[in-house]
Scaffold this motif. Structure first.
Motif, PDB file in Angstrom:
ATOM      1  N   VAL A  14       0.829  -1.207   0.000  1.00 38.05           N
ATOM      2  CA  VAL A  14       0.000   0.000   0.000  1.00 38.05           C
ATOM      3  C   VAL A  14       0.863   1.256   0.000  1.00 38.05           C
ATOM      4  O   VAL A  14       0.604   2.216  -0.743  1.00 38.05           O
ATOM      5  CB  VAL A  14      -0.964  -0.014   1.198  1.00 38.05           C
ATOM      6  CG1 VAL A  14      -1.633   1.340   1.383  1.00 38.05           C
ATOM      7  CG2 VAL A  14      -2.025  -1.097   1.005  1.00 38.05           C
ATOM      8  N   ALA A  15       1.919   1.286   0.816  1.00 33.92           N
ATOM      9  CA  ALA A  15       2.795   2.462   0.871  1.00 33.92           C
ATOM     10  C   ALA A  15       3.488   2.689  -0.455  1.00 33.92           C
ATOM     11  O   ALA A  15       3.575   3.820  -0.948  1.00 33.92           O
ATOM     12  CB  ALA A  15       3.825   2.300   1.985  1.00 33.92           C
ATOM     13  N   GLY A  16       4.005   1.626  -1.070  1.00 31.99           N
ATOM     14  CA  GLY A  16       4.695   1.764  -2.341  1.00 31.99           C
ATOM     15  C   GLY A  16       3.782   2.208  -3.460  1.00 31.99           C
ATOM     16  O   GLY A  16       4.153   3.055  -4.283  1.00 31.99           O
ATOM     17  N   VAL A  17       2.572   1.659  -3.494  1.00 29.38           N
ATOM     18  CA  VAL A  17       1.609   2.075  -4.515  1.00 29.38           C
ATOM     19  C   VAL A  17       1.257   3.548  -4.336  1.00 29.38           C
ATOM     20  O   VAL A  17       1.219   4.321  -5.303  1.00 29.38           O
ATOM     21  CB  VAL A  17       0.346   1.195  -4.464  1.00 29.38           C
ATOM     22  CG1 VAL A  17      -0.745   1.766  -5.377  1.00 29.38           C
ATOM     23  CG2 VAL A  17       0.679  -0.241  -4.877  1.00 29.38           C
ATOM     24  N   ALA A  18       1.009   3.966  -3.094  1.00 29.62           N
ATOM     25  CA  ALA A  18       0.680   5.370  -2.839  1.00 29.62           C
ATOM     26  C   ALA A  18       1.816   6.286  -3.258  1.00 29.62           C
ATOM     27  O   ALA A  18       1.596   7.332  -3.882  1.00 29.62           O
ATOM     28  CB  ALA A  18       0.346   5.572  -1.361  1.00 29.62           C
ATOM     29  N   ALA A  19       3.045   5.910  -2.928  1.00 34.11           N
ATOM     30  CA  ALA A  19       4.207   6.727  -3.290  1.00 34.11           C
ATOM     31  C   ALA A  19       4.358   6.828  -4.796  1.00 34.11           C
ATOM     32  O   ALA A  19       4.584   7.912  -5.351  1.00 34.11           O
ATOM     33  CB  ALA A  19       5.471   6.133  -2.662  1.00 34.11           C
ATOM     34  N   ALA A  20       4.251   5.699  -5.481  1.00 31.56           N
ATOM     35  CA  ALA A  20       4.427   5.683  -6.934  1.00 31.56           C
ATOM     36  C   ALA A  20       3.333   6.464  -7.636  1.00 31.56           C
ATOM     37  O   ALA A  20       3.599   7.236  -8.567  1.00 31.56           O
ATOM     38  CB  ALA A  20       4.468   4.236  -7.425  1.00 31.56           C
ATOM     39  N   VAL A  21       2.089   6.276  -7.205  1.00 30.18           N
ATOM     40  CA  VAL A  21       0.973   6.984  -7.835  1.00 30.18           C
ATOM     41  C   VAL A  21       1.113   8.494  -7.643  1.00 30.18           C
ATOM     42  O   VAL A  21       0.932   9.274  -8.590  1.00 30.18           O
ATOM     43  CB  VAL A  21      -0.364   6.480  -7.274  1.00 30.18           C
ATOM     44  CG1 VAL A  21      -1.522   7.410  -7.659  1.00 30.18           C
ATOM     45  CG2 VAL A  21      -0.646   5.065  -7.774  1.00 30.18           C
ATOM     46  N   GLN A  22       1.486   8.922  -6.422  1.00 29.23           N
ATOM     47  CA  GLN A  22       1.607  10.357  -6.182  1.00 29.23           C
ATOM     48  C   GLN A  22       2.754  10.960  -6.993  1.00 29.23           C
ATOM     49  O   GLN A  22       2.612  12.037  -7.585  1.00 29.23           O
ATOM     50  CB  GLN A  22       1.818  10.648  -4.698  1.00 29.23           C
ATOM     51  CG  GLN A  22       1.845  12.126  -4.360  1.00 29.23           C
ATOM     52  CD  GLN A  22       0.579  12.830  -4.813  1.00 29.23           C
ATOM     53  OE1 GLN A  22      -0.495  12.584  -4.275  1.00 29.23           O
ATOM     54  NE2 GLN A  22       0.681  13.702  -5.802  1.00 29.23           N
ATOM     55  N   ALA A  23       3.888  10.287  -7.036  1.00 24.28           N
ATOM     56  CA  ALA A  23       5.013  10.804  -7.821  1.00 24.28           C
ATOM     57  C   ALA A  23       4.635  10.899  -9.298  1.00 24.28           C
ATOM     58  O   ALA A  23       4.940  11.896  -9.970  1.00 24.28           O
ATOM     59  CB  ALA A  23       6.234   9.905  -7.637  1.00 24.28           C
ATOM     60  N   ALA A  24       3.956   9.882  -9.807  1.00 21.55           N
ATOM     61  CA  ALA A  24       3.559   9.896 -11.216  1.00 21.55           C
ATOM     62  C   ALA A  24       2.525  10.981 -11.494  1.00 21.55           C
ATOM     63  O   ALA A  24       2.562  11.629 -12.543  1.00 21.55           O
ATOM     64  CB  ALA A  24       3.013   8.520 -11.606  1.00 21.55           C
ATOM     65  N   VAL A 357      -0.761   7.083   3.981  1.00 22.78           N
ATOM     66  CA  VAL A 357      -0.422   8.472   4.325  1.00 22.78           C
ATOM     67  C   VAL A 357       1.065   8.727   4.115  1.00 22.78           C
ATOM     68  O   VAL A 357       1.463   9.715   3.473  1.00 22.78           O
ATOM     69  CB  VAL A 357      -0.829   8.777   5.778  1.00 22.78           C
ATOM     70  CG1 VAL A 357      -0.222  10.103   6.249  1.00 22.78           C
ATOM     71  CG2 VAL A 357      -2.351   8.835   5.904  1.00 22.78           C
ATOM     72  N   THR A 358       1.921   7.849   4.642  1.00 23.83           N
ATOM     73  CA  THR A 358       3.367   8.067   4.515  1.00 23.83           C
ATOM     74  C   THR A 358       3.829   7.848   3.080  1.00 23.83           C
ATOM     75  O   THR A 358       4.736   8.530   2.599  1.00 23.83           O
ATOM     76  CB  THR A 358       4.149   7.155   5.466  1.00 23.83           C
ATOM     77  OG1 THR A 358       3.794   5.780   5.234  1.00 23.83           O
ATOM     78  CG2 THR A 358       3.844   7.496   6.918  1.00 23.83           C
ATOM     79  N   GLY A 359       3.201   6.909   2.375  1.00 24.21           N
ATOM     80  CA  GLY A 359       3.560   6.693   0.981  1.00 24.21           C
ATOM     81  C   GLY A 359       3.254   7.902   0.124  1.00 24.21           C
ATOM     82  O   GLY A 359       4.088   8.338  -0.678  1.00 24.21           O
ATOM     83  N   GLN A 360       2.057   8.474   0.290  1.00 24.76           N
ATOM     84  CA  GLN A 360       1.705   9.648  -0.507  1.00 24.76           C
ATOM     85  C   GLN A 360       2.621  10.821  -0.176  1.00 24.76           C
ATOM     86  O   GLN A 360       3.068  11.542  -1.083  1.00 24.76           O
ATOM     87  CB  GLN A 360       0.251  10.045  -0.268  1.00 24.76           C
ATOM     88  CG  GLN A 360      -0.195  11.214  -1.144  1.00 24.76           C
ATOM     89  CD  GLN A 360      -1.689  11.432  -1.146  1.00 24.76           C
ATOM     90  OE1 GLN A 360      -2.428  10.903  -0.314  1.00 24.76           O
ATOM     91  NE2 GLN A 360      -2.159  12.235  -2.098  1.00 24.76           N
ATOM     92  N   ALA A 361       2.926  11.026   1.100  1.00 22.10           N
ATOM     93  CA  ALA A 361       3.817  12.122   1.487  1.00 22.10           C
ATOM     94  C   ALA A 361       5.204  11.924   0.887  1.00 22.10           C
ATOM     95  O   ALA A 361       5.834  12.880   0.402  1.00 22.10           O
ATOM     96  CB  ALA A 361       3.900  12.213   3.004  1.00 22.10           C
ATOM     97  N   ALA A 362       5.701  10.685   0.902  1.00 22.24           N
ATOM     98  CA  ALA A 362       7.025  10.412   0.336  1.00 22.24           C
ATOM     99  C   ALA A 362       7.032  10.645  -1.171  1.00 22.24           C
ATOM    100  O   ALA A 362       7.983  11.225  -1.724  1.00 22.24           O
ATOM    101  CB  ALA A 362       7.440   8.978   0.653  1.00 22.24           C
ATOM    102  N   GLY A 363       5.984  10.206  -1.864  1.00 14.88           N
ATOM    103  CA  GLY A 363       5.912  10.420  -3.307  1.00 14.88           C
ATOM    104  C   GLY A 363       5.865  11.897  -3.659  1.00 14.88           C
ATOM    105  O   GLY A 363       6.511  12.343  -4.617  1.00 14.88           O
ATOM    106  N   MET A 364       5.109  12.669  -2.883  1.00 15.83           N
ATOM    107  CA  MET A 364       5.025  14.109  -3.106  1.00 15.83           C
ATOM    108  C   MET A 364       6.367  14.777  -2.827  1.00 15.83           C
ATOM    109  O   MET A 364       6.829  15.637  -3.605  1.00 15.83           O
ATOM    110  CB  MET A 364       3.947  14.708  -2.204  1.00 15.83           C
ATOM    111  CG  MET A 364       3.818  16.220  -2.284  1.00 15.83           C
ATOM    112  SD  MET A 364       3.256  16.766  -3.908  1.00 15.83           S
ATOM    113  CE  MET A 364       1.532  16.296  -3.796  1.00 15.83           C
TER     114      MET A 364
END
Length: 410
Positions: A14-24, A357-364
């Protein structure tokens, strides 16, 4: 084969998907590397199919953004519902909050779709072998799959592996967790699919279907299991964990069939986890590690809010500095279960909403650092906060007016 990206995310939970989606979504060329055949991590391949609360138990939603989007998408291709009266709860118990149980396979389909929509390049069934550096920067990760071994290069990296695999490969200090033997599996009971859950803890307490009789059928006892704890970073122990928990399941069914509780035509396993169900493996020793007693406190560099699913009214602000190591490469962040937390704080931060939450913040943060041409730790938290706020994500308790306890009558 393209091997150079703006952002590389290691771990497709979940964290990795959130990070990748937000960065993309921020326009970055992003790659996601997952060692299994499924994205979603413990939530899907691990069959831990409860999207824990996004609210504080007192009617206030605290986690937003991709955390909410993922929860709602988890119900798109299968059953499940959000309790309709969660906003009216005061000191609400877990199951009455902004929560949902989902089908693990349904969530896989939803996350695949989310990644595809964002334009993320996904490598499944791909193992990280080594990290490559130049000076104080991480330059690439050596990976291996059916194509052989090759290097993925990127300008920013996010370790969302759950075990801090990049951090450990780089020799960064980590905190190892302790895990007891437990098993979540899907089974058919009289034609209905149900969750089979069993666990034995350090005090010998058992949950779910880990009965003494079923344990004895497999040659186990509560005491023996309670004495065995694993970190999850020893390859031989990981195999032992998987084989022992499946061995328990065999004993459970043998016991049920012998006692004629149900014939095998109406009681049998449907799906088993494809990964060890460790809750806490390794957490990075971060620039600011989250610790016990920090709930409901203001954190100046907070990047989001996470509720404690075990107790109403307990909400944690998440420091940006808990997402990176002070001694690590300047272009490496951590998200999900391997971000910086220990003790009870780790219990709060290891679950699905916190991972999102942490994944999206990291991706951003990774995307903004690239735009601003800054090392991650020099990124303005105010700038990061402004971008999160634009997406409806609060950073502080006071933004939601969470300063008073719930005083409604239950």
């Amino acid at each position: 084969m393209k091997t150079y990206y703006d952002v590389a995310v290691i771990g497709g939970g979940v964290a990795g998907v959130a990070a990748a989606v937000q960065a993309a979504r921020c326009g970055m060329k992003t790659v996601l590397v997952e060692r299994t055949a499924l994205v979603g991590g413990l939530a899907t391949g691990g069959l831990i199919n409860v999207f824990l609360p996004l609210c504080d138990g007192n009617g206030h939603q605290v986690s937003f953004g991709l955390a909410e989007e993922m929860l709602r998408r988890s119900l798109k291709y299968g059953p499940g519902e959000i309790p309709p009266g969660w906003r009216n709860e005061c000191n609400g118990e877990e199951r009455k909050r902004f929560i949902s149980v989902f089908s693990p396979a349904s969530l896989v389909l939803a996350l695949d779709e989310l990644l595809e929509e964002a334009g993320v390049t996904v490598y499944l069934d791909t193992l990280v072998c080594a990290a490559k550096t130049a000076g104080n920067r991480l330059t690439g990760v050596a990976v291996e799959n059916e194509s052989g071994r090759f290097t993925l290069r990127a300008r920013q990296f996010i370790d969302a592996s759950g075990s801090a695999v990049l951090g450990r490969r780089l020799g960064l200090p980590v905190t190892a967790g302790e895990n007891y033997f437990s098993l979540w599996a899907l089974e058919c009971v009289l034609g209905k699919i149900e969750m089979n859950i069993g666990a034995v803890y350090g005090n010998g307490a058992a949950t779910g279907k880990f009965s003494d009789a079923a344990l004895a059928e497999s040659g186990w006892s509560r005491q023996r299991l309670a004495e065995q704890k694993q970190t999850g970073i020893d390859g031989r122990q990981v195999s032992e964990y998987l084989l022992k928990t499946r061995g328990y399941l065999r004993g459970y069914y043998r016991h049920c069939y012998r006692q004629e509780e149900a014939p095998r035509e109406s009681l049998y396993p449907v799906a088993l986890p494809i990964m060890p169900q460790y809750r806490k493996i390794c957490a990075i020793q971060a620039a600011e590690t989250m610790r016990d007693g920090q709930a409901n406190r203001h954190v100046p560099d907070s990047v989001g809010l996470v509720a404690d699913w075990r107790r109403a009214g307990s909400v944690w602000e998440v420091p940006f500095r808990s997402l990176y190591s002070a001694s690590g490469p300047e272009n490496l962040l951590f998200a999900g279960r391997c971000m910086g937390a220990v003790g009870d704080a780790w219990e709060v931060m290891r679950v699905i909403p916190a991972a999102a939450v942490t994944g999206q913040a990291a991706g951003m943060a990774a995307a903004l650092a690239l735009r601003d041409r800054l090392p991650l730790r020099e990124l303005s938290v105010e700038r990061l906060g402004d971008e999160l706020k634009r997406r409806g994500i609060p950073r502080h308790l006071e933004e939601l007016g969470l300063t008073e306890p719930c005083r409604k009558e239950r």
